[in-house]
Design a protein around this motif. Structure first.
Motif, mmCIF file in Angstrom:
data_model
loop_
_atom_site.group_PDB
_atom_site.id
_atom_site.type_symbol
_atom_site.label_atom_id
_atom_site.label_comp_id
_atom_site.label_asym_id
_atom_site.label_seq_id
_atom_site.Cartn_x
_atom_site.Cartn_y
_atom_site.Cartn_z
ATOM 1 N N SER A 60 17.415 40.142 1.022
ATOM 2 C CA SER A 60 17.843 40.239 2.371
ATOM 3 C C SER A 60 18.548 41.755 2.481
ATOM 4 O O SER A 60 18.942 42.337 3.799
ATOM 5 N N GLU A 105 16.170 42.988 6.790
ATOM 6 C CA GLU A 105 15.468 41.956 7.568
ATOM 7 C C GLU A 105 14.982 42.721 8.823
ATOM 8 O O GLU A 105 13.938 41.983 9.414
ATOM 9 N N LYS A 146 8.370 47.698 -0.640
ATOM 10 C CA LYS A 146 7.439 46.869 -0.696
ATOM 11 C C LYS A 146 7.381 45.536 -1.393
ATOM 12 O O LYS A 146 7.008 44.374 -1.232
ATOM 13 N N ASN A 147 8.034 45.653 -2.542
ATOM 14 C CA ASN A 147 8.241 44.824 -3.571
ATOM 15 C C ASN A 147 9.541 44.020 -3.490
ATOM 16 O O ASN A 147 9.961 43.001 -4.466
ATOM 17 N N CYS A 148 10.390 44.338 -2.628
ATOM 18 C CA CYS A 148 11.757 43.469 -2.420
ATOM 19 C C CYS A 148 11.591 42.280 -1.895
ATOM 20 O O CYS A 148 10.658 42.253 -0.996
ATOM 21 N N CYS A 149 12.329 41.078 -2.357
ATOM 22 C CA CYS A 149 12.329 39.969 -1.804
ATOM 23 C C CYS A 149 13.613 39.468 -1.144
ATOM 24 O O CYS A 149 13.855 38.360 -0.792
ATOM 25 N N GLU A 166 18.326 41.280 -7.740
ATOM 26 C CA GLU A 166 17.452 41.668 -8.499
ATOM 27 C C GLU A 166 17.504 43.497 -8.729
ATOM 28 O O GLU A 166 17.675 44.059 -7.359
#
Length: 255
Positions: free
Chosen positions: A78, A154, A73-76, A27
């Protein structure tokens, strides 16, 4: 992640170089500081055709450091990679870096980078002297372009990035030091997979602010008299050389 502010001239090329990656599972987060030119129009146009593109409008704008913190803060995912709004990736960049990290079980990798001018013409190779960088050798052998990085998030302590909220200079150096503190080493993939756009040389006043920020950040990560002496002498040396000969500032990208 891409940070933008009034970046209409190059941002389309930068975003398209990400969307053309052979590695598809990602993304792209664009954090914009409230651009007043056509930047948002360009990004929204690309977003309408690409569901992997996410736009965050971050106002008021407190600079690149704060914008990166908001984006992180908006990363989803790894893994995280940055690209400046005027830089360019080669299509195989993410694929080769992901393969390198997985095969060698490393946490952070950068690539070699070519230097391009405002017209996109290659002017040289960004000076990268080491195969592996860490806190011990980086001050003497800087050579990591932020847009060439890929690293695991992570195990990162996001609390270490809160100082970026008020960081106005040398935010690239701060990021690299945090990664080295967390992972010890940043490995260099010996392939030119990133293009770093070099603009006109900064003026002396701007450089002095940058070096002062480098001093403060380095002191945070390198406490002690010997480390302090190295930092001060290194900063003075590079400032004098760049002022006399126009040598490129390698303390980190500072536009």
């Amino acid at each position: 992640m891409l940070i933008s502010y009034n970046s209409e001239k190059y941002i389309k090329e930068a975003i398209e170089s990400v969307l053309k990656q052979t590695y598809k599972n990602f993304e792209l987060i664009v954090v914009d500081g409230g651009s007043t030119d056509k930047t948002l129009e360009i990004v929204k146009g690309l977003k309408s055709r690409e569901n992997r593109l996410k736009l965050i409008i971050n106002t008021p704008d407190y600079g690149v450091g704060h914008a990166r913190y908001v984006g992180m803060k908006n990363c989803c995912g790894s893994y995280l990679a940055f690209i400046d709004s005027d830089d360019v990736w080669e299509p195989l960049k993410l694929e080769k870096q992901m393969c390198f990290l997985i095969v060698h079980k490393h946490k952070a990798v950068a690539t070699l980078s070519t230097i391009i001018n405002k017209n996109g013409l290659e002017t040289g190779i960004y000076p990268t002297k080491e195969k592996v960088y860490n806190l011990k050798n980086y001050l003497w052998a800087r050579g990591i372009v932020t847009s060439s990085l890929l690293f695991s998030i992570e195990e990162l302590d996001m609390g270490l990035f809160t100082p970026l909220i008020g960081q106005k200079n040398a935010e690239d150096l701060y990021l690299i030091f945090v990664l080295m503190r967390t992972f010890s080493d940043i490995f260099i993939l010996p392939e030119v997979l990133t293009s770093y756009r070099d603009h006109a040389e900064s003026n002396s006043k701007k450089k002095l602010k940058h070096y002062f920020a480098v001093f403060k950040i380095s002191w945070k990560f390198h406490p002690g008299f010997l480390g302090l002496c190295k930092i001060v002498m290194g900063g003075i040396f590079y400032f004098l050389i760049s002022k006399r000969y126009g040598t490129k500032n390698n303390f980190g990208k500072n536009k």
